[in-house]
Design an enzyme around this catalytic site. Sequence first.
Site, short mmCIF file in Angstrom:
data_model
loop_
_atom_site.label_atom_id
_atom_site.label_comp_id
_atom_site.label_asym_id
_atom_site.label_seq_id
_atom_site.Cartn_x
_atom_site.Cartn_y
_atom_site.Cartn_z
N SER B 335 0.80 -1.23 0.00
CA SER B 335 0.00 0.00 0.00
C SER B 335 0.83 1.27 0.00
O SER B 335 0.28 2.35 -0.20
CB SER B 335 -0.93 0.00 1.20
OG SER B 335 -1.80 -1.10 1.12
N HIS B 380 -15.21 0.39 3.89
CA HIS B 380 -14.98 1.72 4.45
C HIS B 380 -16.15 2.68 4.22
O HIS B 380 -16.08 3.83 4.60
CB HIS B 380 -13.71 2.33 3.86
CG HIS B 380 -12.46 1.61 4.29
ND1 HIS B 380 -11.80 0.74 3.47
CD2 HIS B 380 -11.75 1.65 5.46
CE1 HIS B 380 -10.72 0.26 4.10
NE2 HIS B 380 -10.68 0.79 5.31
N CYS B 393 -7.70 2.41 2.02
CA CYS B 393 -8.83 1.70 1.40
C CYS B 393 -8.44 1.18 0.02
O CYS B 393 -8.13 1.95 -0.89
CB CYS B 393 -10.03 2.64 1.28
SG CYS B 393 -11.39 1.88 0.36
#
Lengths: 368, 661
Positions: B335, B380, B393
């Site tokens: 991420s 989310h 997310c």
Amino acid sequence: MIDRRLITSFDWLLLGLLFLLAAAGAVNLYSAASSFGGEGAPVFLKQLYWFGIGLVSMLAVAMIGYQRLDFLAYGIYGLVVIALVAVLLWGKVVGGSQRWLALGPAVVQPSEMARFAVILVLAHYFHHRDQDEPYTLRQLIIPLALVLIPAVLILKQPDLGTAMMVIIVGASVILVNGVRLTSLGLAAGSVMGVMPLAWGFLKDYQKRRIFSFLDPEADPLGAAYHLIQSKIAVGSGQFWGKGFLAGTQSQLHFLPEQHTDFAFSVLAEEWGFVGGLVVLLLLAAVVYRGLLHALRAKDRLGMLVVAGAVASIFWPTVINAGMVLGLFPVVGIPLPFISYGGSSMLTTMTTIGLIQGVAMRRYVFHRH
Amino acid sequence: MFSPKKMRRSPVSRTRGFDPAESPQVRRIIFTAALVVGLAFSALLGRLWYLQLLQGEHFREQSENNRIRLVDVPPRRGLIFDAKGRLLADNRPAFTLAAVPEDVPDWEQLGRRLQSLVGITPEDIQRARRAARSQPPFKPIRLRSHLDREQLALLETFRYELPGVKVLVEYRRAYLNPLPAAHVVGYLGEINQRELEKVPRSLYRMGDFVGRYGLEASRERVLHGRRGAKQVEVDALGRELAVLQELEAKPGHDLVLSIDLDLQLAAAKALGEEAGGVAALNPKTGEVYCLYSSPSFDQNSFITGLSAAEWETLSKDEKHPLKDRAISGAYPPGSTYKIITAAAGLAEGVITPETTFFCSGEIPFGRRTYKCWAYKKGGHGSVNLHKALRESCDVYFYRVGMRLGVERLAKYARAFGLGRPTGVPLPHEAKGTVPDGKWKRQRFGEPWQDGETLSLAIGQGFTQATPLQLARMVAVVANRGRLVTPTLVKKVIPPGAAEPVPEPPGLSSKVPVDPKHLEIIHQGLVAVVNEPGGTARRARLPGIQVAGKTGTAQVVSLAFFKSFGKEENVPWRFRDHALFVAYAPAEDPTIAVAVVVEHGGHGGSDAAPIAHAVLEAYFGLDKLDQAGKEAKEKTTAAAQAGGAARETAGRAPVSGDSGAH
């Protein structure tokens, strides 16, 4: 059918001299390299092997004959120059300089071929101008350029010794062909003028060698150490020498580069004045046989080709022996037949092939 | 057969009538040449006569007493210091027992004496005699290196009973803080025959050491120095009587690194037994403060010589201690890559900060369903960029990736420095991978699948980056748009120079993203660490605001991972990599850091604490911590002092004393 006179005119005496020299060189190398426990074939065997290859090359060049090589002169010269440029671009770096070119599995050193090409191309040039009067400086511009192009490329590698040989041999051919005396004086003067320029081309270690020759006390740790040790080796040989394998200077490794550049000091140490005298006389005999053939050649081409070949044996002999005996600065030029080196042996034998080629045809008229 | 015209051009016809032997000019030249040859050979023979017969006696005597030897004086290798002047690589004298073969009258006897004195075995003697055969007899043969004081004293006492024995004092490399800086500093090894042939003989000799790894290798040229030589007179036992002449050796240049040993130690301690890499640099200048790879190794063992067993353990270790993970370990960025996806999305105008997507925990795409890591919680919900970064997310970035496509993502990944070496002056740097359509075709012979773009957008799949590349990437956000070149050497100190020579700063290039857009990403990264719901709350520092981004990179497919049941049951080599990139202080960053913990679990829980430890060391807060623990009641004061540290613009280390106020 080969003309019978080609065979009877072959210089068998010269061939005998070569065998004697090769034998002396191999015996001496056996001793010079005996105290190194190197891997692979012993150095003296390799030297004999190269002598064998050299014989083949000599015979080949002799059979082809100088007139046929004359037609190829510019072709051979061009190839050598291209190879020299290629070496600078893609050559193998060994010991800090770039001299070798890998062609598939074989590794060649084009700078060694340069001498051969320069002899051919100069003889070709002068032969075809066919001018009896001595040349003036202006008329020598092209021949000089033909010498300097490969010489500068070799100097760039950097390989001072080989570049110097190309220039000296080229100059010898030009001189033998005839240069007007006033032009000669002028040339000598301008060479003096160019000296400082050439100095800039030299590498630090090359400059140091020249300095240490001029003033040995200033650099007893570098090249002068070699000179001092070489003189001790030669001098201590005295009249009969210390005996085969019994030279202390060489066996205890006080001598530098003792199987290449300083092989002659090993010989002089172990075989004394007698050995040195014999080897020098053998080399002198080769040179005189050559000069004889130059005189007997039946055209200018043959005369010049032989003159060049003679120069390329004479000068290395004088320079190397002079260096070993402390008469010249330390320059990496091998002594023909005595110093170890495959490519030097091959070049020497190939140039002797030129002499034989001319000798064989001294009574034969062309059938072109 | 030939036309007459052609005949005239042939060499034979042109020179017809010229016979060298008949030409008086040629005769004259050849006779001159013969004269020159005769004179030259006479000169040589005369010289031979002079040297061998007239001077022969003198030279014979000299050769018999030839006891003048040329001895090498090796140069002192340049020292290596850390940023705060602490010595990392030094040269220490090591004592080696050696014998000069030609001066040893009786090997057997010598062997017996040495056995009783220092425990040399007959096998050692055998080996030495074999070695002696392949080198000049006046060259000392090493019998035992690293003698201790007691052995030295014994040898000195019995010196006269040991003809030919020599104790060599050799300066050997000594690494003072071996483990924490092993990969950066590197190590030396003995030069081999092949390398010797490639370098000038004046520079290296057999037995010399050359840099093999790290800065020792990349800065070999300046560190090595130039050898000297001395002419010495030796006696009949081979002992040096006098130095006749000496040419001094020129020492190598010293290096001052930007690397800070404190940060290296902090990284080493925080990573502990884990495998991983840490890179920290100044986001404005590119000076690298920390470059650590775990597990590390002791460089000194390369100097004293590794035993076969030691080499075996080092090279066979599953965790490969010799690999520098900080620059040559390439990992999926996970991420942390969302920084690039976000920047690309904003720069290309496919999203604005206000764009919202709905995250239900997964999105269907093609025949697959792409999950968000929070799918268990039901996703989310409605997500804008700020929230997407803060809570990482996945669905949001899948959407952005779909809008961008692979080629545009690749373009920005490259602009952020991925897919090519950073240019850090170390050997063996990996370039990582930035996949695109062309790459896929070349690599697999298949076209790019759109689904792969989704994985790409969240840093999974084919993308690979090194910790140093990731540090540089996050530095682009920290400095609002410049890609710096990492440098390691701050100053070079030439021998004998009063003033060190500062190294030129690394170059930097502009990243094609509007600083305003980077400001928005920056706000998101601050939220990651500081806002409730952020994924890296553990990276917070007292008094100093940190911005960062977590990452968790899958090593195996999710299905395979799940097949082990509980997470603790998954074998180490199949576990996820944990990543964290950060910079601080957020408002005016002076340090950017990237951490990768191999198979470490999760970025927030496993990598962030390591970055935290490095940042603590950088801001001098670790010392405050200690002071704080010693005086438990004053913990709040420590935090205040931390705030003070921030006001003094970052770098000034805060001493433990100030924490005790």
